[in-house]
Design a protein around this motif. Structure first.
Motif, PDB file in Angstrom:
ATOM      1  N   GLU A 220      11.826  -2.021 -14.128  1.00 29.32           N
ATOM      2  CA  GLU A 220      12.688  -3.082 -14.657  1.00 29.32           C
ATOM      3  C   GLU A 220      13.856  -2.529 -15.467  1.00 29.32           C
ATOM      4  O   GLU A 220      14.667  -3.293 -15.989  1.00 29.32           O
ATOM      5  CB  GLU A 220      11.864  -4.027 -15.544  1.00 29.32           C
ATOM      6  N   SER A 221      13.958  -1.214 -15.585  1.00 24.94           N
ATOM      7  CA  SER A 221      14.966  -0.604 -16.457  1.00 24.94           C
ATOM      8  C   SER A 221      16.233  -0.248 -15.677  1.00 24.94           C
ATOM      9  O   SER A 221      16.190   0.559 -14.746  1.00 24.94           O
ATOM     10  CB  SER A 221      14.385   0.661 -17.113  1.00 24.94           C
ATOM     11  N   ASP A 222      17.366  -0.833 -16.061  1.00 27.29           N
ATOM     12  CA  ASP A 222      18.645  -0.507 -15.432  1.00 27.29           C
ATOM     13  C   ASP A 222      19.040   0.936 -15.711  1.00 27.29           C
ATOM     14  O   ASP A 222      19.604   1.616 -14.853  1.00 27.29           O
ATOM     15  CB  ASP A 222      19.748  -1.441 -15.948  1.00 27.29           C
ATOM     16  N   ALA A 223      18.755   1.416 -16.929  1.00 26.18           N
ATOM     17  CA  ALA A 223      19.101   2.787 -17.290  1.00 26.18           C
ATOM     18  C   ALA A 223      18.327   3.779 -16.429  1.00 26.18           C
ATOM     19  O   ALA A 223      18.894   4.755 -15.911  1.00 26.18           O
ATOM     20  CB  ALA A 223      18.817   3.031 -18.767  1.00 26.18           C
ATOM     21  N   CYS A 224      17.026   3.560 -16.251  1.00 22.53           N
ATOM     22  CA  CYS A 224      16.212   4.459 -15.427  1.00 22.53           C
ATOM     23  C   CYS A 224      16.651   4.417 -13.976  1.00 22.53           C
ATOM     24  O   CYS A 224      16.671   5.451 -13.287  1.00 22.53           O
ATOM     25  CB  CYS A 224      14.732   4.085 -15.533  1.00 22.53           C
ATOM     26  N   ASP A 225      17.012   3.232 -13.503  1.00 20.36           N
ATOM     27  CA  ASP A 225      17.488   3.092 -12.124  1.00 20.36           C
ATOM     28  C   ASP A 225      18.760   3.905 -11.911  1.00 20.36           C
ATOM     29  O   ASP A 225      18.894   4.632 -10.914  1.00 20.36           O
ATOM     30  CB  ASP A 225      17.737   1.613 -11.816  1.00 20.36           C
ATOM     31  N   PHE A 226      19.689   3.817 -12.850  1.00 20.12           N
ATOM     32  CA  PHE A 226      20.938   4.580 -12.754  1.00 20.12           C
ATOM     33  C   PHE A 226      20.666   6.078 -12.784  1.00 20.12           C
ATOM     34  O   PHE A 226      21.193   6.834 -11.964  1.00 20.12           O
ATOM     35  CB  PHE A 226      21.875   4.205 -13.900  1.00 20.12           C
ATOM     36  N   GLN A 227      19.846   6.518 -13.737  1.00 21.02           N
ATOM     37  CA  GLN A 227      19.565   7.942 -13.869  1.00 21.02           C
ATOM     38  C   GLN A 227      18.915   8.511 -12.606  1.00 21.02           C
ATOM     39  O   GLN A 227      19.270   9.597 -12.135  1.00 21.02           O
ATOM     40  CB  GLN A 227      18.668   8.181 -15.083  1.00 21.02           C
ATOM     41  N   THR A 228      17.958   7.766 -12.048  1.00 23.17           N
ATOM     42  CA  THR A 228      17.253   8.232 -10.849  1.00 23.17           C
ATOM     43  C   THR A 228      18.192   8.338  -9.668  1.00 23.17           C
ATOM     44  O   THR A 228      18.215   9.367  -8.955  1.00 23.17           O
ATOM     45  CB  THR A 228      16.092   7.278 -10.517  1.00 23.17           C
ATOM     46  N   LYS A 229      18.988   7.309  -9.421  1.00 20.07           N
ATOM     47  CA  LYS A 229      19.895   7.323  -8.269  1.00 20.07           C
ATOM     48  C   LYS A 229      20.990   8.368  -8.441  1.00 20.07           C
ATOM     49  O   LYS A 229      21.407   9.006  -7.465  1.00 20.07           O
ATOM     50  CB  LYS A 229      20.501   5.935  -8.062  1.00 20.07           C
ATOM     51  N   PHE A 230      21.442   8.569  -9.678  1.00 21.54           N
ATOM     52  CA  PHE A 230      22.465   9.596  -9.918  1.00 21.54           C
ATOM     53  C   PHE A 230      21.904  10.977  -9.611  1.00 21.54           C
ATOM     54  O   PHE A 230      22.552  11.796  -8.946  1.00 21.54           O
ATOM     55  CB  PHE A 230      22.952   9.532 -11.363  1.00 21.54           C
ATOM     56  N   ALA A 231      20.680  11.263 -10.088  1.00 18.94           N
ATOM     57  CA  ALA A 231      20.060  12.560  -9.832  1.00 18.94           C
ATOM     58  C   ALA A 231      19.792  12.771  -8.342  1.00 18.94           C
ATOM     59  O   ALA A 231      19.970  13.871  -7.815  1.00 18.94           O
ATOM     60  CB  ALA A 231      18.760  12.694 -10.628  1.00 18.94           C
ATOM     61  N   LEU A 232      19.370  11.719  -7.642  1.00 22.18           N
ATOM     62  CA  LEU A 232      19.146  11.822  -6.195  1.00 22.18           C
ATOM     63  C   LEU A 232      20.438  12.141  -5.462  1.00 22.18           C
ATOM     64  O   LEU A 232      20.440  12.896  -4.486  1.00 22.18           O
ATOM     65  CB  LEU A 232      18.557  10.515  -5.663  1.00 22.18           C
ATOM     66  N   SER A 233      21.542  11.586  -5.918  1.00 22.93           N
ATOM     67  CA  SER A 233      22.826  11.845  -5.258  1.00 22.93           C
ATOM     68  C   SER A 233      23.259  13.301  -5.412  1.00 22.93           C
ATOM     69  O   SER A 233      24.025  13.814  -4.595  1.00 22.93           O
ATOM     70  CB  SER A 233      23.906  10.922  -5.832  1.00 22.93           C
ATOM     71  N   LEU A 234      22.763  13.979  -6.453  1.00 21.21           N
ATOM     72  CA  LEU A 234      23.099  15.394  -6.663  1.00 21.21           C
ATOM     73  C   LEU A 234      22.257  16.315  -5.804  1.00 21.21           C
ATOM     74  O   LEU A 234      22.595  17.484  -5.617  1.00 21.21           O
ATOM     75  CB  LEU A 234      22.888  15.767  -8.142  1.00 21.21           C
ATOM     76  N   SER A 235      21.162  15.788  -5.274  1.00 20.53           N
ATOM     77  CA  SER A 235      20.235  16.608  -4.484  1.00 20.53           C
ATOM     78  C   SER A 235      19.739  15.817  -3.279  1.00 20.53           C
ATOM     79  O   SER A 235      18.579  15.432  -3.230  1.00 20.53           O
ATOM     80  CB  SER A 235      19.055  17.057  -5.346  1.00 20.53           C
ATOM     81  N   PRO A 236      20.615  15.550  -2.293  1.00 23.58           N
ATOM     82  CA  PRO A 236      20.190  14.782  -1.116  1.00 23.58           C
ATOM     83  C   PRO A 236      19.007  15.437  -0.414  1.00 23.58           C
ATOM     84  O   PRO A 236      18.995  16.645  -0.195  1.00 23.58           O
ATOM     85  CB  PRO A 236      21.437  14.792  -0.222  1.00 23.58           C
ATOM     86  N   GLY A 237      18.020  14.625  -0.069  1.00 24.13           N
ATOM     87  CA  GLY A 237      16.859  15.153   0.635  1.00 24.13           C
ATOM     88  C   GLY A 237      15.977  16.033  -0.225  1.00 24.13           C
ATOM     89  O   GLY A 237      15.108  16.735   0.278  1.00 24.13           O
ATOM     90  N   ALA A 238      16.187  16.036  -1.554  1.00 22.60           N
ATOM     91  CA  ALA A 238      15.368  16.832  -2.487  1.00 22.60           C
ATOM     92  C   ALA A 238      15.413  18.318  -2.166  1.00 22.60           C
ATOM     93  O   ALA A 238      14.444  19.038  -2.347  1.00 22.60           O
ATOM     94  CB  ALA A 238      13.924  16.335  -2.479  1.00 22.60           C
ATOM     95  N   ARG A 239      16.580  18.795  -1.696  1.00 17.95           N
ATOM     96  CA  ARG A 239      16.665  20.206  -1.298  1.00 17.95           C
ATOM     97  C   ARG A 239      16.498  21.170  -2.466  1.00 17.95           C
ATOM     98  O   ARG A 239      16.075  22.296  -2.293  1.00 17.95           O
ATOM     99  CB  ARG A 239      18.006  20.453  -0.590  1.00 17.95           C
ATOM    100  N   SER A 240      16.859  20.738  -3.676  1.00 22.66           N
ATOM    101  CA  SER A 240      16.765  21.639  -4.822  1.00 22.66           C
ATOM    102  C   SER A 240      15.606  21.294  -5.754  1.00 22.66           C
ATOM    103  O   SER A 240      15.528  21.814  -6.853  1.00 22.66           O
ATOM    104  CB  SER A 240      18.079  21.596  -5.621  1.00 22.66           C
TER     105      SER A 240
END
Length: 287
Positions: A220-240
């Motif tokens: 339910e947290s907008d802040a956590c949602d933003f942080q998670t999606k931002f971090a995922l965008s830095l590492s597509p496919g969890a390569r790092s």
């Protein structure tokens, strides 16, 4: 004539995130049913570059079309509304495009309107060094001039209700032989700065990884949602191996589909609790 030629909107320049929940849900109604005649969601997933194993795992999802779109949109600049329309045209699902075209165009126009109303930003928003004073002296141990910024092993993404577990994480990872350095927002970040700007700076530039504490309140947290999606965008496919999801108590709500492809560190299973902190510490200690 291509559907994209009917509109003045440049769909290829609009990221997939512009499509709202309603359009995605309707896409699922068309594409979720497995169809021997018309192309379904699996054809789209394959065209988007997902592997056979990934597609087989998506079959377990309640709405595989929405899950595929969520995972595709963090892959980078390729995931645009224009590319989605092209994929559906190539799959000969023009029926879907025809029925949803006005709704898709409306979402894109709304996205462009919001983008035009956004406050002006500094010209460069890439991974260059900070050019504004806002990003200097943002943590308690920072050099005020920004010459020697404080660095961390991991950024901890959490909601307020899970803070007691975050404190346990600090005791287990910082005050033991592991000697890891965690970035805990409420403890380490100086007040008076823009939350979204500073959070992005910390995740991208200051922290090697991010631990995501998953709970019902996290969803339910907008802040956590933003942080998670931002971090995922830095590492597509969890390569790092940038994101490490952690569950420390049983959940009533479904686990977030956007993280289902990542290996989970689960504290809820008594048989593996003895290994929990060792596994987490070793994952955070990787180069």
């Amino acid at each position: 004539m291509s559907a994209q030629c009917k509109s003045s909107v440049d769909f290829c320049s609009i990221p997939l995130i512009a499509l709202n929940f309603g359009v995605r849900k309707r896409l699922g109604l068309y594409l979720n049913p497995r169809n021997a005649v018309a192309a379904d969601w699996t054809a789209l997933a394959e065209a988007m570059g997902f592997s056979y194993l990934e597609i087989k795992n998506y079959e377990k999802c309640e709405n595989p079309t929405m899950t595929v779109l969520e995972h595709w949109q963090v892959k980078g600049s390729e995931a645009t509304v224009g590319r989605l329309l092209s994929i559906m045209e190539e799959a000969e699902r023009k029926d879907v495009i025809t029925d949803l075209y006005s709704a898709i165009e409306k979402d894109c126009l709304e996205y462009l309107k919001k983008a035009s109303e956004a406050p002006l930003q500094v010209p460069e928003v890439d991974s260059c060094e900070p050019r504004t004073a806002e990003k200097r002296g943002i943590t308690t141990r920072d050099d005020p001039q920004g010459i020697s910024p404080e660095m961390f092993d991991a950024f901890i993404c959490y909601c307020k209700s899970d803070f007691s577990f975050v404190c346990e994480m600090i005791n287990q990872l910082e005050h033991t032989e592991y000697r890891l350095k965690l970035c805990v927002f409420d403890r380490d970040v100086l007040p008076g700065t823009c939350v979204w700007t500073i959070t992005s700076e910390l995740i991208e530039k200051r922290c090697k990884r991010m631990v995501v504490v998953i709970s019902d309140d996290y969803l339910e947290s907008d802040a956590c949602d933003f942080q998670t999606k931002f971090a995922l965008s830095l590492s597509p496919g969890a390569r790092s191996k940038r994101l490490i999801p952690v569950v420390y108590k049983p959940m009533k709500k479904p686990f977030p589909s956007i993280l289902r492809f990542l290996t989970l560190c689960d504290y809820t299973r008594p048989c593996t609790q003895a290994w929990f902190w060792v596994r987490l510490a070793k994952a955070l200690s990787l180069p």
